[in-house]
Design a protein around this motif. Sequence first.
Motif, short mmCIF file in Angstrom:
data_model
loop_
_atom_site.label_atom_id
_atom_site.label_comp_id
_atom_site.label_asym_id
_atom_site.label_seq_id
_atom_site.Cartn_x
_atom_site.Cartn_y
_atom_site.Cartn_z
N GLU A 116 37.54 38.14 37.20
CA GLU A 116 36.13 38.53 37.03
C GLU A 116 35.85 39.94 37.55
N LEU A 117 36.60 40.36 38.58
CA LEU A 117 36.36 41.67 39.19
C LEU A 117 36.74 42.82 38.25
N MET A 118 37.80 42.63 37.48
CA MET A 118 38.26 43.70 36.59
C MET A 118 38.75 43.11 35.27
N ASP A 119 38.56 43.87 34.20
CA ASP A 119 39.03 43.44 32.89
C ASP A 119 39.61 44.65 32.15
N PHE A 120 40.87 44.54 31.74
CA PHE A 120 41.57 45.59 31.00
C PHE A 120 41.48 46.95 31.72
#
Length: 423
Positions: A116-120
């Motif tokens: 949830e904290l980072m995506d791609f």
Amino acid sequence: MSASAVFILDVKGKPLISRNYKGDIPMGEIDYFMPLLVQHEEEGALAPLLSHGRVHFLWIKHSNLYLVATTLKNANASLVYSFLYKTVEVFSEYFKELEEESIRDNFVIIYELLDELMDFGFPQTTDSKILQEYITQQGNKLETGKSRVPPTVTNAVSWRSEGIKYKKNEVFIDVIESVNLLVNANGSVLLSEIVGTIKLKVFLSGMPELRLGLNDRVLFELTGRSKNKSVELEDVKFHQCVRLSRFDNDRTISFIPPDGDFELMSYRLSTQVKPLIWIESVIEKFSHSRVEIMVKAKGQFKKQSVANGVEISVPVPSDADSPRFKTSVGSAKYVPEKNVVVWSIKSFPGGKEYLMRAHFGLPSVEKEEVEGRPPIGVKFEIPYFTVSGIQVRYMKIIEKSGYQALPWVRYITQSGDYQLRTT
């Protein structure tokens, strides 16, 4: 572009957690991190960014862990470090203490959080209050999250949930200023600055808009008011909820606040500050026998104010023994592991002057001090008072239901890095 992958390693460099966001970093590359770190440390060239071939390691250390982000690109380093520190903050909110044991006990929820904290490679939801709405935890186990996406994730106002209700609507405003001061042995002020923060505790229903008015010098100039009682704020930093374009245009601090506690803004003033608590000391050494220290403390702030919890730390020779004290107020104690006498005064009114005398035996006075004497340190807190003169002129609370809310304001001045050198 931010990080391609994030790793959490133990003190020996063994990966505990790894999350590859883009799949372009070979997972074995992390094995090169610890040898690089050791090599640079031995060469005295340790840096927060290390490179091996095309891979860049951006790292921070917290407790007994290394948090490492890797990238192949010329990434925004400040964004990556902000993300790593925010990750520590979120994990600490969930596990209280972030260390190797808490990582091992909670690896399932950590993977959920990292998703949830980072995506791609781009930071996403990094507010722990919002994450706790749909990533819940009981003991060391992960509960099944809510089936729907929390509205705060898709809201324009991602830091505040809808439908908040309170029986009594209130806002508490704390204006806290820390005084950093360094005075040389001649009494001249070498360094002087004020670091201030404005913290809010919000108990408001609905989705209110708040407008905060300060005696800001730039605002007073824009509106043609007298500048006599205004303050020129420097290095102002706001919480993400503040509408920066509005502030740039007319210096209005307008925002929809998060629920509960948060820091609205911080600022700095590099103005010359008169020492609030002035210290004079006289040290007399008597050959082969003893040393006597006389310390005089004077409150140089307005008489109607009172400094609470005052602690004056006076350095003494490392071989001193047999301490005896006499104080006109408060109490003194010897702290041998720090080589200081701590003089504690519970309540110190402005304009007052107090004395402390200390007597020590000196078994080895023949050994003269080669290094300079450490400075005297002072700790204190003065409520209902600000050094800069900053004032909250108003707090307007606008909400569509039209309820009345009470704002409460409290001012506190405290010591930061407050030191006075002695001869």
